[in-house]
Motif scaffolding. Structure first.
Motif, PDB file in Angstrom:
ATOM      1  N   GLN A  25      14.277   8.204  -4.103  1.00 44.09           N
ATOM      2  CA  GLN A  25      14.282   6.795  -3.709  1.00 44.09           C
ATOM      3  C   GLN A  25      13.459   5.927  -4.671  1.00 44.09           C
ATOM      4  N   VAL A  26      12.610   6.549  -5.463  1.00 43.02           N
ATOM      5  CA  VAL A  26      11.810   5.807  -6.448  1.00 43.02           C
ATOM      6  C   VAL A  26      12.105   6.352  -7.846  1.00 43.02           C
ATOM      7  N   ASN A  27      13.375   6.466  -8.146  1.00 48.10           N
ATOM      8  CA  ASN A  27      13.796   6.913  -9.477  1.00 48.10           C
ATOM      9  C   ASN A  27      14.775   5.932 -10.105  1.00 48.10           C
ATOM     10  N   VAL A  84       4.973  -3.321 -11.619  1.00 44.03           N
ATOM     11  CA  VAL A  84       3.735  -3.515 -10.862  1.00 44.03           C
ATOM     12  C   VAL A  84       3.463  -2.245 -10.072  1.00 44.03           C
ATOM     13  N   PRO A  85       2.219  -1.995  -9.663  1.00 43.08           N
ATOM     14  CA  PRO A  85       1.934  -0.812  -8.854  1.00 43.08           C
ATOM     15  C   PRO A  85       2.737  -0.814  -7.566  1.00 43.08           C
ATOM     16  N   ILE A  86       3.308   0.352  -7.219  1.00 44.81           N
ATOM     17  CA  ILE A  86       4.052   0.498  -5.969  1.00 44.81           C
ATOM     18  C   ILE A  86       3.410   1.596  -5.139  1.00 44.81           C
ATOM     19  N   PHE A  87       3.650   1.527  -3.842  1.00 42.23           N
ATOM     20  CA  PHE A  87       3.042   2.496  -2.930  1.00 42.23           C
ATOM     21  C   PHE A  87       3.909   3.751  -2.843  1.00 42.23           C
ATOM     22  N   ILE A  88       3.275   4.906  -3.059  1.00 42.55           N
ATOM     23  CA  ILE A  88       3.936   6.206  -2.868  1.00 42.55           C
ATOM     24  C   ILE A  88       3.221   6.929  -1.728  1.00 42.55           C
ATOM     25  N   THR A  89       1.996   7.330  -1.985  1.00 45.09           N
ATOM     26  CA  THR A  89       1.074   7.850  -0.966  1.00 45.09           C
ATOM     27  C   THR A  89      -0.309   7.340  -1.352  1.00 45.09           C
ATOM     28  N   PRO A  90      -1.293   7.412  -0.489  1.00 45.99           N
ATOM     29  CA  PRO A  90      -2.639   6.913  -0.844  1.00 45.99           C
ATOM     30  C   PRO A  90      -3.266   7.640  -2.029  1.00 45.99           C
ATOM     31  N   GLN A  91      -2.808   8.869  -2.330  1.00 48.17           N
ATOM     32  CA  GLN A  91      -3.408   9.624  -3.427  1.00 48.17           C
ATOM     33  C   GLN A  91      -2.568   9.579  -4.708  1.00 48.17           C
ATOM     34  N   CYS A 119      -2.663   3.020  -4.800  1.00 48.01           N
ATOM     35  CA  CYS A 119      -2.424   2.071  -3.706  1.00 48.01           C
ATOM     36  C   CYS A 119      -2.837   2.749  -2.406  1.00 48.01           C
ATOM     37  N   VAL A 120      -3.869   2.237  -1.763  1.00 50.27           N
ATOM     38  CA  VAL A 120      -4.427   2.912  -0.597  1.00 50.27           C
ATOM     39  C   VAL A 120      -3.586   2.728   0.661  1.00 50.27           C
ATOM     40  N   ALA A 121      -2.721   1.714   0.698  1.00 50.16           N
ATOM     41  CA  ALA A 121      -1.856   1.486   1.868  1.00 50.16           C
ATOM     42  C   ALA A 121      -0.719   0.569   1.467  1.00 50.16           C
ATOM     43  N   GLY A 122       0.446   0.770   2.101  1.00 50.94           N
ATOM     44  CA  GLY A 122       1.595  -0.074   1.792  1.00 50.94           C
ATOM     45  C   GLY A 122       2.872   0.523   2.332  1.00 50.94           C
ATOM     46  N   VAL A 123       3.991  -0.033   1.891  1.00 47.29           N
ATOM     47  CA  VAL A 123       5.319   0.429   2.298  1.00 47.29           C
ATOM     48  C   VAL A 123       5.895   1.253   1.157  1.00 47.29           C
ATOM     49  N   PHE A 124       6.407   2.433   1.481  1.00 48.92           N
ATOM     50  CA  PHE A 124       6.885   3.355   0.462  1.00 48.92           C
ATOM     51  C   PHE A 124       7.883   2.685  -0.489  1.00 48.92           C
ATOM     52  N   GLY A 125       7.616   2.812  -1.796  1.00 48.07           N
ATOM     53  CA  GLY A 125       8.513   2.300  -2.820  1.00 48.07           C
ATOM     54  C   GLY A 125       8.425   0.810  -3.055  1.00 48.07           C
ATOM     55  N   GLN A 126       7.577   0.096  -2.320  1.00 43.13           N
ATOM     56  CA  GLN A 126       7.461  -1.356  -2.451  1.00 43.13           C
ATOM     57  C   GLN A 126       6.186  -1.720  -3.208  1.00 43.13           C
ATOM     58  N   PRO A 127       6.163  -2.934  -3.819  1.00 47.62           N
ATOM     59  CA  PRO A 127       4.954  -3.360  -4.523  1.00 47.62           C
ATOM     60  C   PRO A 127       3.725  -3.301  -3.619  1.00 47.62           C
ATOM     61  N   PRO A 146       0.245  -4.391  -2.089  1.00 45.97           N
ATOM     62  CA  PRO A 146      -0.551  -5.618  -1.928  1.00 45.97           C
ATOM     63  C   PRO A 146      -1.775  -5.585  -2.843  1.00 45.97           C
ATOM     64  N   THR A 147      -2.066  -6.698  -3.448  1.00 48.80           N
ATOM     65  CA  THR A 147      -3.166  -6.762  -4.415  1.00 48.80           C
ATOM     66  C   THR A 147      -4.473  -6.240  -3.841  1.00 48.80           C
ATOM     67  N   ALA A 148      -4.723  -6.531  -2.566  1.00 48.37           N
ATOM     68  CA  ALA A 148      -5.982  -6.097  -1.949  1.00 48.37           C
ATOM     69  C   ALA A 148      -6.072  -4.581  -1.824  1.00 48.37           C
ATOM     70  N   ASN A 149      -4.915  -3.886  -1.913  1.00 48.46           N
ATOM     71  CA  ASN A 149      -4.913  -2.428  -1.733  1.00 48.46           C
ATOM     72  C   ASN A 149      -4.901  -1.658  -3.057  1.00 48.46           C
ATOM     73  N   ILE A 150      -4.921  -2.372  -4.187  1.00 43.70           N
ATOM     74  CA  ILE A 150      -4.862  -1.694  -5.489  1.00 43.70           C
ATOM     75  C   ILE A 150      -6.265  -1.323  -5.952  1.00 43.70           C
ATOM     76  N   ARG A 151      -6.397  -0.083  -6.407  1.00 47.01           N
ATOM     77  CA  ARG A 151      -7.671   0.402  -6.942  1.00 47.01           C
ATOM     78  C   ARG A 151      -7.413   0.926  -8.360  1.00 47.01           C
ATOM     79  N   PHE A 152      -8.102   0.344  -9.338  1.00 52.56           N
ATOM     80  CA  PHE A 152      -7.944   0.783 -10.726  1.00 52.56           C
ATOM     81  C   PHE A 152      -9.070   1.743 -11.103  1.00 52.56           C
ATOM     82  N   GLY A 153      -8.702   2.780 -11.822  1.00 51.36           N
ATOM     83  CA  GLY A 153      -9.672   3.723 -12.371  1.00 51.36           C
ATOM     84  C   GLY A 153      -9.363   3.990 -13.828  1.00 51.36           C
TER      85      GLY A 153
END
Length: 562
Positions: free
Chosen positions: A274-276, A340-347, A402-410, A412-419
């Motif tokens: 679904q994310v390919n 843009v970063p998309i949500f897959i799982t929190p890890q 992305c610590v939380a979100g909808v699978f395969g969707q962009p 939310p900026t507040a949930n993005i963590r850069f390392g």
């Protein structure tokens, strides 16, 4: 310490037609060799000019004309002409490698040498990333199987790819080639050679290649895995006296490759398709879905000066060289086409496009060698070699989760963590060696072979992690301490064997060879530079028996080694 014993490898070669003989102008100062007949190839597999038939080791020699006829355009394509040579493609030149008889080195760290040595006009490449280049104006290529450390050095435990480019000619010559092939492949090369003054000859060769990619990138609508390369080589040969000749060479080559992105051949997670981006997932797919760039851009400058002095009873050869190589590469880890970063799982990686590094090598080398004249009952080669290598390695990585979100969707900026993190290291390697090899006819048609190499080397790596790439990022991975690791080693390698010549067209031989590859120290960004273990040397024992023969007219030749 790694120990490799090679006792049961078997190769054969049959040829129903005679190969093209050595047809280019020979060096002005050479030691005489047994007269070659039409169809016989002269090689320098033992640092001396000899008939291929006479060399008591497993060698495949391919002339420049044969390379052109078979459309072998670069070193990686040599596998089409040499069955015992294999090529292992990585996602960039630092983890791409050659293997001979199945033996080779496959790793990412630049702190370890390759097991297959590539030598161009007597100049040895220090690292395997330098070994993948285009062929242009080649005289011949020799592939020597098994350890060749006695004459060729410490990074030849599996074998040697010895490339000899064409020398300046005594008469004016000019030639050019242009090739168009399917899948947007274009190649062009040109050479001009000849005398420019009394005792002075020159040769200039240039080439350009553009090869389209074979991967269909769904995200960009473009073809990936192609490359563009070009280069120029100049040679100036001066006959200073009747017995002294100098050959100055300078070469620049550049390669920009959009290579090599991984493809998905299987998805164990049912959500992964679904994310390919609609790219096909199968073992035979050529489709990818990537927005970031995966590339490997390299350039190399090589300068050398070869001098040959005919002493009558021997030939004295000096080869002084300097090499400057640089490689910049990036590999897109996430294999996602989202910009843009998309949500897959929190890890999982929400975005991981920035994963790049630089490898730079600067190497000075000096070889001096004395070769006996003629082909009498006693022949020898003795010499010394010195190398000083400086290697710089830097790397940077940055990813988003992305610590939380909808699978395969962009996300939310507040949930993005850069390392992110970055690291740098510097390797220094100094090597000095003395070597010699001789052949002695003890009875009619029976020769004893012996060789030895004494070598000393020192190696050090200084490095550390430099912190995050962008201020405010979290640290990505473990922060290891900085530091320096040093090591040194002495080694003795050599060769012993027997050779029996039934006639000028048939011989058998048996040999024992001791090979050695020097110590290594990790240079990569994940290394613990404060406690960096030394990789112990590799020592190789190889036992070989072989037969070489050909028919009287040269139409059929046979070579077998076990």
């Amino acid at each position: 310490m790694t120990k490799i014993t090679s006792i049961c490898l078997f190769t054969t070669a049959l040829s129903a037609v005679a190969q093209s003989a050595y047809a280019q102008d020979a060096p002005a100062v050479v030691a005489p060799v047994e007269e070659a007949e039409p169809g016989e190839i002269i090689v320098t597999a033992q640092k001396r000019q000899e008939r291929l038939q006479d060399v008591p080791l497993a060698v495949t020699a391919v002339t420049g004309q044969a390379l052109e006829d078979r459309q072998i355009n670069d070193t990686s394509s040599l596998v089409a002409a040499v069955p015992s040579l294999t090529f292992q493609q990585g996602n960039n030149p630092t983890n791409t490698s050659f293997r001979i008889r199945g033996v080779g080195t496959s790793l990412f760290s630049q702190g370890v040498e390759p097991s297959v040595s590539v030598v161009v006009d007597g100049v040895v490449a220090a690292r395997q990333a330098q070994n993948f280049s285009d062929f242009a104006d080649i005289e011949r290529v020799e592939v020597l199987r098994g350890p060749q450390g006695t004459l060729f050095g410490k990074n030849a435990t599996a074998g040697v790819i010895n490339v000899i480019t064409a020398r300046p000619s005594s008469e004016l010559q000019a030639r050019g080639t242009f090739t168009i092939a399917e899948q947007n492949e274009y190649r062009a090369s040109g050479t001009i050679s000849g005398p420019i003054a009394e005792g002075l000859k020159a040769r200039v060769t240039a080439y350009y290649n553009s090869v389209g990619g074979f991967q269909n990138n769904i995200a960009t609508g473009k073809k990936d895995a192609g490359f563009e390369s070009w280069g120029v080589r100049g040679k100036l040969e001066w006959d200073a006296t009747d017995t002294l000749t100098f050959l100055a060479s300078a070469e620049y080559r550049k390669n920009d490759a959009n290579c090599c992105q991984q493809v998905l051949v299987r998805a164990n997670n049912p959500l992964r398709p679904q994310v390919n981006g609609g790219a096909l997932i199968s073992p035979g797919t050529t489709q990818v879905w990537n927005n970031g760039q995966t590339y490997a851009n390299s350039d190399q400058k090589t300068y050398s000066l070869e001098g040959n002095l005919d002493l009558g009873w021997a030939k004295l050869t000096s080869i002084t060289a300097y090499q400057d190589f640089g490689l910049t590469n990036n590999f897109e880890v996430d294999r996602l086409g989202a910009t843009v970063p998309i949500f897959i799982t929190p890890q999982a990686n929400a975005q991981f496009d920035f994963n790049q590094g630089f490898t730079g090598t600067k190497q000075f080398s000096q070889e001096i060698r004395l070769d006996s004249a003629g082909s009498g009952p006693f022949t020898y080669t003795v010499g010394g070699f010195y190398s000083n290598l400086n290697l710089d390695r830097t790397f940077q990585r940055r990813r988003a989760t992305c610590v939380a979100g909808v699978f395969g969707q962009p996300c939310p900026t507040a949930n993005i963590r850069f390392g992110s993190f970055s690291a740098a290291s510097k390797l220094k390697n100094e090597h000095i060696a003395a070597f010699g090899q001789a052949e002695l006819a003890i009875v009619d048609k029976l020769k004893v072979l012996a060789g030895i190499r004494l070598q000393h080397e020192s190696i050090s790596v200084t490095g550390g992690q430099l912190g995050v790439v962008v201020p405010g990022d979290a640290s990505f991975g473990t922060i290891n301490p900085s530091g320096t690791q040093r090591a040194s080693d002495d080694a003795i390698t050599g060769k012993a064997g027997l050779q029996y010549e039934f006639s000028r067209r048939a011989q058998v031989y048996a040999s024992y060879t001791r090979g050695y590859k020097g110590q290594g120290i990790d240079t990569e960004p994940t290394a613990n530079f404060g406690n960096n273990p030394v990789i112990q040397p590799e020592r190789v024992n190889a036992y070989e028996v072989g037969f070489k023969g050909s028919t009287s007219d040269g139409s059929l030749s046979v070579a077998a080694a076990a």
